[in-house]
Design a protein around this motif. Structure first.
Motif, mmCIF file in Angstrom:
data_model
loop_
_atom_site.group_PDB
_atom_site.id
_atom_site.type_symbol
_atom_site.label_atom_id
_atom_site.label_comp_id
_atom_site.label_asym_id
_atom_site.label_seq_id
_atom_site.Cartn_x
_atom_site.Cartn_y
_atom_site.Cartn_z
ATOM 1 N N ASP A 1 60.951 -20.689 -13.139
ATOM 2 C CA ASP A 1 60.538 -22.084 -13.290
ATOM 3 C C ASP A 1 59.047 -22.205 -12.983
ATOM 4 O OD1 ASP A 1 63.075 -22.841 -13.956
ATOM 5 O OD2 ASP A 1 63.600 -23.601 -11.981
ATOM 6 N N VAL A 2 58.327 -22.855 -13.893
ATOM 7 C CA VAL A 2 56.888 -23.008 -13.728
ATOM 8 C C VAL A 2 56.536 -24.486 -13.843
ATOM 9 C CG1 VAL A 2 54.607 -22.391 -14.587
ATOM 10 C CG2 VAL A 2 56.487 -20.735 -14.716
ATOM 11 N N VAL A 3 55.757 -25.003 -12.889
ATOM 12 C CA VAL A 3 55.296 -26.386 -12.931
ATOM 13 C C VAL A 3 54.017 -26.464 -13.756
ATOM 14 C CG1 VAL A 3 54.501 -28.365 -11.588
ATOM 15 C CG2 VAL A 3 56.295 -26.871 -10.681
ATOM 16 N N VAL A 4 54.003 -27.355 -14.748
ATOM 17 C CA VAL A 4 52.829 -27.512 -15.597
ATOM 18 C C VAL A 4 52.446 -28.976 -15.682
ATOM 19 C CG1 VAL A 4 53.371 -25.474 -16.985
ATOM 20 C CG2 VAL A 4 54.213 -27.714 -17.706
ATOM 21 N N THR A 5 51.209 -29.220 -16.062
ATOM 22 C CA THR A 5 50.703 -30.579 -16.224
ATOM 23 C C THR A 5 50.361 -30.827 -17.691
ATOM 24 O OG1 THR A 5 49.760 -30.568 -14.001
ATOM 25 C CG2 THR A 5 48.947 -32.245 -15.528
ATOM 26 N N ILE A 6 50.877 -31.902 -18.244
ATOM 27 C CA ILE A 6 50.608 -32.232 -19.643
ATOM 28 C C ILE A 6 49.198 -32.811 -19.771
ATOM 29 C CG2 ILE A 6 51.315 -33.631 -21.608
ATOM 30 C CD1 ILE A 6 54.143 -33.596 -20.506
ATOM 31 N N GLN A 7 48.414 -32.201 -20.657
ATOM 32 C CA GLN A 7 47.040 -32.625 -20.859
ATOM 33 C C GLN A 7 46.848 -33.427 -22.136
ATOM 34 O OE1 GLN A 7 45.768 -32.332 -18.002
ATOM 35 N NE2 GLN A 7 44.149 -30.837 -18.225
ATOM 36 N N GLY A 8 47.599 -33.107 -23.178
ATOM 37 C CA GLY A 8 47.411 -33.815 -24.439
ATOM 38 C C GLY A 8 48.255 -33.201 -25.531
ATOM 39 N N ILE A 9 47.906 -33.514 -26.760
ATOM 40 C CA ILE A 9 48.645 -33.023 -27.921
ATOM 41 C C ILE A 9 47.714 -32.184 -28.773
ATOM 42 C CG2 ILE A 9 49.941 -33.676 -29.986
ATOM 43 C CD1 ILE A 9 50.661 -36.271 -28.625
ATOM 44 N N TYR A 10 48.199 -31.055 -29.179
ATOM 45 C CA TYR A 10 47.419 -30.178 -30.052
ATOM 46 C C TYR A 10 48.007 -30.234 -31.451
ATOM 47 C CZ TYR A 10 45.774 -25.844 -32.218
ATOM 48 O OH TYR A 10 45.235 -24.932 -33.073
ATOM 49 N N TRP A 11 47.154 -30.534 -32.433
ATOM 50 C CA TRP A 11 47.616 -30.656 -33.807
ATOM 51 C C TRP A 11 47.348 -29.345 -34.548
ATOM 52 C CZ3 TRP A 11 49.686 -35.138 -32.987
ATOM 53 C CH2 TRP A 11 49.028 -36.068 -32.200
ATOM 54 N N ALA A 12 48.391 -28.640 -34.949
ATOM 55 C CA ALA A 12 48.238 -27.375 -35.677
ATOM 56 C C ALA A 12 48.786 -27.539 -37.078
ATOM 57 C CB ALA A 12 48.979 -26.246 -34.961
ATOM 58 N N LEU A 13 47.908 -27.547 -38.058
ATOM 59 C CA LEU A 13 48.333 -27.719 -39.448
ATOM 60 C C LEU A 13 48.689 -26.364 -40.055
ATOM 61 C CD1 LEU A 13 45.698 -30.254 -40.798
ATOM 62 C CD2 LEU A 13 47.976 -30.722 -39.915
#
Length: 317
Positions: free
Chosen positions: A284-296
């Motif tokens: 289990d790893v705790v992470v922090t959401i920073q944003g959204i990455y758009w990959a086309l």
């Protein structure tokens, strides 16, 4: 809830042009529903003068609307299977920007074939638009949710009310005080080199069940005796959406990212994910959401699609 023997649709237009469309649709009688329910079509001028208190006020809506395209042709129904059925099933018969509003739905739709509970006091509407870039279509739902939060804030500012703090829960839900108060559904078909998109929205305005609603939250934070109305929310929404949609088409979603993240529920949110290590152990790893990455992904010629990945940064502890 049993389906009525027929569905009543009231056709309303902002200008002479839209009113002529209403007359034509009524005379041709070519609007249909997927369940083959009988339809009764009336013009706004043929509506009874007496209107139930909880009914959507079409005249108030039309007199306040100031858009160039969206919402200018209105279909209103006191009781309907689904507003989404009306616009998607009759897309090619309706002008782009048509909106369908219902006071009650008994077959409301959500994502992944979920149902949307549609009690009295809920703003339920669907509208039509067209897009040419298939890569941009999946991002539309973010523009729609952003337009709704901006519309609610605009009404608060215009009436000296505190902001309710409605937030966007990725990808297409609206939350208030940790509870869902709204959702967005976008469906599309491809025809004549364009994507015909039907967008449906449900928003709890004056119904405290099944979760909570805007007016209940407003009463808790303001002493002003003001109640948000469905008509003014829809007017404000289309004004905001028309502006944001134009930016989106001309400059891409990146031009709206800063505004989106201000209302995004997940910025700085810490979550636990499971990571498989080289020795095959799961940790289990705790992470922090920073944003959204758009990959086309443009490798498939016959289909345009977009892969959206939440960018996570690891945090300690």
């Amino acid at each position: 809830m049993e389906s009525p023997s027929f569905s009543l649709l009231i056709l309303c237009g902002k200008s002479t042009f839209e009113i002529e469309i209403a007359h034509s649709l009524k005379n041709k009688k070519n609007l249909k529903l997927p369940d083959n329910n009988d339809l009764k079509l009336l013009l706004q001028s043929e509506m009874e003068e007496t209107c139930k208190e909880e009914s959507f006020r079409t005249e108030d809506y039309m007199s306040s609307l100031s858009t160039d395209c969206f919402g200018r042709f209105l279909i209103w129904s006191p009781r309907l299977t689904s507003t989404h059925d009306v616009v998607s099933h009759n897309f090619c018969e309706l002008p782009v920007g048509t909106v369908c509003v219902a006071d009650l739905q008994f077959k409301g739709r959500g994502r992944s074939k979920n149902t949307w509970e549609s009690p009295k006091g809920c703003l339920m509407f669907s509208y039509t638009l067209q897009m040419e870039d298939g890569h941009a279509v999946p991002l539309l739902q973010y523009v729609v949710t952003l337009a709704m939060t901006e519309a609610i804030n605009h009404i608060s500012d215009a009436n000296g009310l505190p902001h309710l703090g409605v937030k966007i829960k990725w990808p297409n839900d609206l939350y208030l005080n940790g509870l869902k108060v709204g959702g967005v559904l976008c469906t599309s078909t491809y025809r004549s080199q364009k994507f015909n998109v039907s967008t449906g929205i449900g928003l709890n305005v004056d119904n405290e069940k099944p979760t909570t609603c805007l007016n209940a939250a407003l009463r808790e934070i303001s002493s002003v005796a003001y109640q948000l109305r469905r008509e003014e929310i829809l007017v404000a929404f289309f004004k905001k959406f028309e502006t944001l949609f134009g930016i989106f088409l001309n400059e891409g979603f990146q031009a709206l990212e800063d505004l989106y993240y201000k209302t995004w529920l997940h910025s700085g949110q810490r979550v636990v994910i499971q990571e498989k290590r080289e020795d095959q152990r799961v940790e289990d790893v705790v992470v922090t959401i920073q944003g959204i990455y758009w990959a086309l992904d443009r490798t498939i010629e016959c289909m345009s699609f977009i892969l959206m990945v939440i960018v996570l940064t690891f945090s300690k502890g």
